[in-house]
Design a protein around this motif. Structure first.
Motif, short mmCIF file in Angstrom:
data_model
loop_
_atom_site.label_atom_id
_atom_site.label_comp_id
_atom_site.label_asym_id
_atom_site.label_seq_id
_atom_site.Cartn_x
_atom_site.Cartn_y
_atom_site.Cartn_z
N ALA A 127 0.83 -1.22 0.00
CA ALA A 127 0.00 0.00 0.00
C ALA A 127 0.86 1.26 0.00
N ILE A 128 1.92 1.26 0.81
CA ILE A 128 2.72 2.50 0.91
C ILE A 128 3.57 2.75 -0.33
N LYS A 129 3.60 1.77 -1.24
CA LYS A 129 4.27 2.01 -2.53
C LYS A 129 3.37 2.80 -3.47
N MET A 130 2.08 2.85 -3.16
CA MET A 130 1.17 3.61 -4.02
C MET A 130 1.49 5.10 -3.90
N PRO A 131 1.51 5.82 -5.04
CA PRO A 131 2.00 7.20 -4.99
C PRO A 131 1.22 8.14 -4.08
N SER A 132 -0.09 7.90 -3.88
CA SER A 132 -0.86 8.84 -3.06
C SER A 132 -0.90 8.43 -1.58
N VAL A 133 -0.19 7.38 -1.22
CA VAL A 133 -0.20 6.94 0.18
C VAL A 133 1.01 7.53 0.91
N VAL A 134 0.75 8.24 2.02
CA VAL A 134 1.85 8.94 2.70
C VAL A 134 2.28 8.30 4.01
N GLY A 135 1.52 7.33 4.48
CA GLY A 135 1.95 6.73 5.74
C GLY A 135 0.87 5.92 6.43
N LEU A 136 0.99 5.85 7.75
CA LEU A 136 0.10 5.03 8.56
C LEU A 136 -0.90 5.92 9.29
N GLY A 137 -2.17 5.53 9.26
CA GLY A 137 -3.21 6.28 9.96
C GLY A 137 -3.10 6.08 11.47
N GLU A 138 -3.92 6.83 12.20
CA GLU A 138 -3.74 6.88 13.65
C GLU A 138 -3.60 5.51 14.31
N VAL A 139 -2.50 5.37 15.04
CA VAL A 139 -2.25 4.14 15.80
C VAL A 139 -2.91 4.35 17.15
N PHE A 140 -4.25 4.05 17.21
CA PHE A 140 -4.97 4.57 18.37
C PHE A 140 -4.97 3.67 19.59
N SER A 141 -4.51 2.44 19.42
CA SER A 141 -4.35 1.66 20.63
C SER A 141 -2.91 1.87 21.08
N TRP A 142 -2.67 2.94 21.87
CA TRP A 142 -1.28 3.29 22.17
C TRP A 142 -0.59 2.29 23.08
N THR A 143 -1.38 1.46 23.77
CA THR A 143 -0.73 0.44 24.59
C THR A 143 -0.03 -0.61 23.72
N LYS A 144 -0.51 -0.77 22.47
CA LYS A 144 0.18 -1.70 21.57
C LYS A 144 1.61 -1.21 21.30
N VAL A 145 1.78 0.11 21.35
CA VAL A 145 3.12 0.68 21.13
C VAL A 145 3.94 0.60 22.41
N THR A 146 3.34 1.04 23.53
CA THR A 146 4.13 1.05 24.78
C THR A 146 4.45 -0.37 25.25
N LYS A 147 3.59 -1.32 24.89
CA LYS A 147 3.87 -2.70 25.29
C LYS A 147 4.60 -3.48 24.20
N ARG A 148 4.98 -2.78 23.15
CA ARG A 148 5.79 -3.37 22.07
C ARG A 148 5.13 -4.60 21.43
N ASP A 149 3.84 -4.48 21.10
CA ASP A 149 3.14 -5.54 20.36
C ASP A 149 3.90 -5.83 19.07
N SER A 150 4.13 -7.10 18.79
CA SER A 150 5.11 -7.42 17.74
C SER A 150 4.64 -6.98 16.34
N LYS A 151 3.36 -7.19 16.00
CA LYS A 151 2.92 -6.76 14.66
C LYS A 151 2.99 -5.23 14.54
N THR A 152 2.59 -4.54 15.62
CA THR A 152 2.62 -3.07 15.58
C THR A 152 4.05 -2.58 15.39
N MET A 153 5.00 -3.18 16.10
CA MET A 153 6.41 -2.78 15.96
C MET A 153 6.91 -2.99 14.53
N LYS A 154 6.53 -4.13 13.95
CA LYS A 154 6.97 -4.43 12.57
C LYS A 154 6.35 -3.44 11.60
N SER A 155 5.09 -3.10 11.85
CA SER A 155 4.39 -2.16 10.98
C SER A 155 5.06 -0.78 11.05
N LEU A 156 5.40 -0.33 12.26
CA LEU A 156 6.06 0.97 12.42
C LEU A 156 7.42 0.97 11.73
#
Ligand SMILES: [Fe+2]
Length: 548
Positions: A127-156
């Motif tokens: 998806a991010i190879k598409m020319p009009s795509v600029v990034g990732l939309g709101e990562v709103f479950s912030w505990t997935k980031v603070t707890k280092r959820d593995s898929k979320t980390m790979k996605s980031l």
């Protein structure tokens, strides 16, 4: 240099220069091939005898002076997966509006309970190879980031490798949790509801999108304090976070934010920069967009008045798309592929689908008590049983509520109870709910609930209000069961009819349409309903409708 003539030269402009924060008078702007070629007091060297053709298709937001949109197609992805994302991007092509897409970053909302479709890491990468795509939309479950959820980390990580931006959502985070979130390279948030939350985030290097839309309005709370503190505004922006068709017509879009900000006392130059330059700088698009200067894309608003922000004309890539406050061409209905208008997979409903069986004369039941359209709390009630089915009670303002899988065709469903809805109707059903998109049905009797559900099954999605076997109001969502393909005028009318049919029948809330939209939304406490069960969000467990 004047070696070739410009396609368009604008003369006698009062230019809002967002780079120097000044208003330059009597400026001339020359435009060639959609880009700005010259900005200065004398563009005579660029003037020849070309003429301008009026532009193609335009949208409602253009009249508000919006030339660029940054959508997050999270809901269409939750229904249609990657295929839906690609089609959504497709539907935004060839419109006289710039679209910069983000890959939904919030799915699944909660791994344990969510069941909507998500994108795989591989799909995100493509998806991010598409020319009009600029990034990732709101990562709103912030505990997935603070707890280092593995898929979320790979996605980031994937996003960082491709230099993509990542939108944030840090409602309720502060201190070490907020620091940890920001350290992962997520630099924006649109959730602050007061100045303290804004300044804490700005100090950590974040960008703030001040939200002013149909779900929440935070501008009046935040901006006066920004002004009184003399806070730097160069990392502040505006966003709607979703605006409904009626609000779009009555308030406007980002023009409303600029207008309100000026009214509150913000310098118009700061307000306009927040709506233009700051936004493109944040999205790493400042080389091409955000201000009026040589080499930039010629997206220009001509305002009648700098304080009222009344849009007279809009140029997009140098072409006139709005003139004298009117669109210069008709809006063409988009061509929609057939598969995306047949996504609602439901079997025929009968009254039985809404019954809650019991052998006792009365039962103590768990109830979703509506505090607002959005906020719920868990309570209990004693209800009577009729012919082995636990009945709702109009005396107690207790209703039946049901959630059905309409995405995968599994026929799975859950029935429970809802309190404080108030509208004396038979049933209200919706196929649109945030990020889960279950069919949600609220009702006082099973007969009307089945009828409302069958209607949405037939129309392939929408919202419908039924009483005594008759339809009071309806609105079809043909596209993915969540988007209407009708004109904005007709959708606005139907939208008002849906809400007023319930308000007129006694509903206590101003925006009843939001009730089914939020009922399965797992990112908010206290108690939610999905087709897989009723969820106690705080305890993170399924609960039964009946307490035994
Ligand atoms: Fe958010």
């Amino acid at each position: 240099m004047g070696d070739d003539f410009a396609d368009l030269v604008m003369v006698n402009c009062s230019l809002v220069n967002v780079y120097t924060k000044e208003i330059q008078k009597k400026i001339q702007i020359a435009i060639t091939n959609g880009r700005i070629a010259f900005v200065g007091t004398d563009a005579s060297h660029t003037i020849g005898d070309h003429f301008i053709t009026p532009s193609e298709f335009v949208k409602k937001s253009l009249l508000c002076g919006v030339t660029t949109l940054f959508p997050d197609s999270i809901d269409i992805v939750s229904v249609c997966g990657y295929k839906g994302f690609k089609e959504f991007v497709n539907l935004t092509k060839n419109l006289p509006m710039r679209f910069f897409h983000t890959v939904p970053g919030g799915l699944p909302v909660d791994k344990k309970f969510s069941h909507g479709k998500t994108l795989s890491l591989k799909e995100e990468k493509s998806a991010i190879k598409m020319p009009s795509v600029v990034g990732l939309g709101e990562v709103f479950s912030w505990t997935k980031v603070t707890k280092r959820d593995s898929k979320t980390m790979k996605s980031l990580q994937q996003m960082h490798e491709e230099n993509c931006i990542i939108n944030g959502h840090t409602a309720g985070a502060s201190g070490k949790k907020l620091n940890a979130y920001v350290s992962s390279g997520i630099f924006s948030c649109h959730e602050p509801i007061n100045f303290d939350q804004v300044i804490e985030r700005l100090r950590l290097g974040m960008w703030i999108m001040i939200r002013e839309g149909s779900i929440r309005r935070d501008l009046k709370e935040i901006l006066p304090v920004v002004i009184s503190h003399g806070t730097y505004t160069n990392r502040l922006m505006f966003c709607s976070d979703g605006v409904d068709p009626v609000d779009l017509s009555s308030y406007g879009h980002i023009d409303h934010c600029v207008r309100s900000a000026i009214k509150i006392g913000l310098d118009p130059l700061d307000a306009i920069s927040m709506a233009s330059k700051n936004c493109f700088d944040y999205y790493n698009l400042g080389q091409q967009f955000g201000g009026i200067a040589p080499g930039k894309m010629a997206d220009i608003l001509i305002l009648d008045d700098l304080k009222k922000i009344k849009v007279n004309s809009v140029l997009l890539g140098g072409k006139t798309v709005v003139s004298n406050g009117k669109l210069t061409s008709n809006i063409k209905k988009p061509k929609v592929p057939k598969w995306i208008t047949s996504t609602v997979k439901l079997a025929k409903f009968s009254e039985n689908d809404f019954s809650i069986k019991s052998l006792n004369a009365t039962e103590n039941v768990n109830v979703i008590n509506l505090k607002t359209e959005i906020v719920t709390e868990k309570t209990t009630e004693d209800l009577n049983t009729t012919n082995g089915n636990v009945s709702p009670s109009s005396d107690k303002d207790v209703w039946k509520v049901a959630a059905f899988d309409r995405t995968f065709g599994t026929k799975k469903h859950t029935v429970g109870f809802l309190k404080n809805f108030g509208a004396e109707i038979g049933a209200f059903a919706s196929s649109w709910s945030f990020h889960e998109n279950d069919l949600i049905v609220i009702g006082s009797n099973e007969k009307d609930m089945a009828l409302a559900s069958n209607k949405l099954s037939k129309s392939q999605g929408g919202m419908v209000v039924v009483k005594d076997g008759k339809t009071l109001a309806s609105m079809p969502f043909q596209l993915g069961g969540i988007i209407s393909t009708n004109s904005i005028e007709s959708v606005s009318k139907q939208f008002l009819e849906i809400n007023s049919s319930m308000i007129d029948s006694g509903c206590k809330f101003k925006k009843p349409h939001l009730i089914p939209v939020f009922l399965p939304f797992l990112a908010l406490p206290d108690i939610r309903i999905l087709y897989s069960g009723i969820v106690d969000v705080k305890k993170r467990v399924y609960i039964s409708p009946i307490n035994s």
